[in-house]
Write a protein that holds these residues in place. Structure first.
Motif: not given
Length: 268
Positions: A102-113, A136-141
């Motif tokens: 979950t934390l990886s998804d959160l960090a990746s979401g920030v990188m995607l934005v 595109l939200n905090l955890f998923t696309t």
């Protein structure tokens, strides 16, 4: 009887706290959703701000508010926020291991934005999964396929995969391949393709339309046309030109052969 009344009375404060916590949780959930929607609409209504950012910030606002509601609910049961922080600190290693995905998804979401490899409304392929980006939200696309199937891709998987963005540029190249009979004129066929392409307003003059003989097949001479159009016109132009060129070949006597073999008999 008095013992029963006493026992029920002892649970009275707990029941009252549970009802109060439920009310706070429901109201907090509704308010978080409403404020998230307001933030999304306000940001998306600003012309110079990408809608992708609006969805992400709205998701962030929602989860922050829900975290505050969660702490408030714990407070109703007498659990102080400082105690929650202390417990989380003591269990940080276990929680970190449990929530590493979950934390990886959160960090990746920030990188995607931040780096924007794709935006809302663009057609992309993420690690072999293709569709139009809907959210595109905090955890998923969230992707939607052309046949309207929803696909949820974890942001960690999206950021770690090869991303092919078909909508990143304003123009796209349309590649068309036609096979003609060996007895037909390749020059005549190429002229027909160019004439049909240039008559279509969607085909751009720069880069200039390109047609060449690209292969001598078993049953046909293959001609490849490379034409450029606006990205939004890609599929319509591809389908319409395929039909128009086939009909022009028919009108001019250019045949598209079926695969066939020639049998040669030798007299012994």
């Amino acid at each position: 009887m008095e013992d029963v009344v006493t026992q029920v009375g002892a649970f009275g404060p707990l029941i009252a706290s549970a009802i109060k916590a439920l009310i706070v949780l429901v109201v907090g959930w509704i308010v978080a959703g409403a404020l998230s929607g307001i933030v999304r609409r306000r940001i998306n209504a600003t012309p110079h701000i990408d809608p992708t950012l609006g969805n992400f910030v709205a998701s962030l606002v929602k989860w922050v508010l829900l975290a505050i509601v969660f702490v408030a609910v714990l407070g109703i049961f007498g659990i102080e926020a400082t105690s929650v922080v202390a417990i989380l600190g003591a269990a940080s290693l276990a929680i970190g291991l449990a929530l590493q995905g979950t934390l990886s998804d959160l960090a990746s979401g920030v990188m995607l934005v931040v780096f924007r490899p794709y935006k809302l409304g663009q057609y992309v392929d993420i690690g072999g999964t293709a569709g139009t980006v809907k959210d595109l939200n905090l955890f998923t696309t969230e992707l939607v396929t052309p046949d309207n199937v929803q696909i949820i891709v974890p942001n960690g998987q999206a950021w770690g995969s090869v991303i092919t963005n078909f909508s990143a540029h304003d123009t796209r190249r349309v590649d068309l391949v036609f096979g003609i009979d060996y007895g037909d004129s390749a020059d005549d066929a190429m002229k027909i393709i160019l004439d049909v392409a240039k008559a279509d307003d969607r085909i751009l003059g720069d880069p200039e339309p390109w047609v060449r003989v690209t292969n001598l097949g078993d049953s046909s001479v293959d001609l490849t046309a490379r034409l450029w159009c606006q990205a939004a016109d890609y599929w319509d132009a591809k389908f319409d030109l395929t039909k128009a060129i086939k009909e022009a070949f028919d009108a001019k006597g250019i045949s598209i052969p079926y695969p066939h073999s020639v049998e040669i008999h030798k007299e012994g």
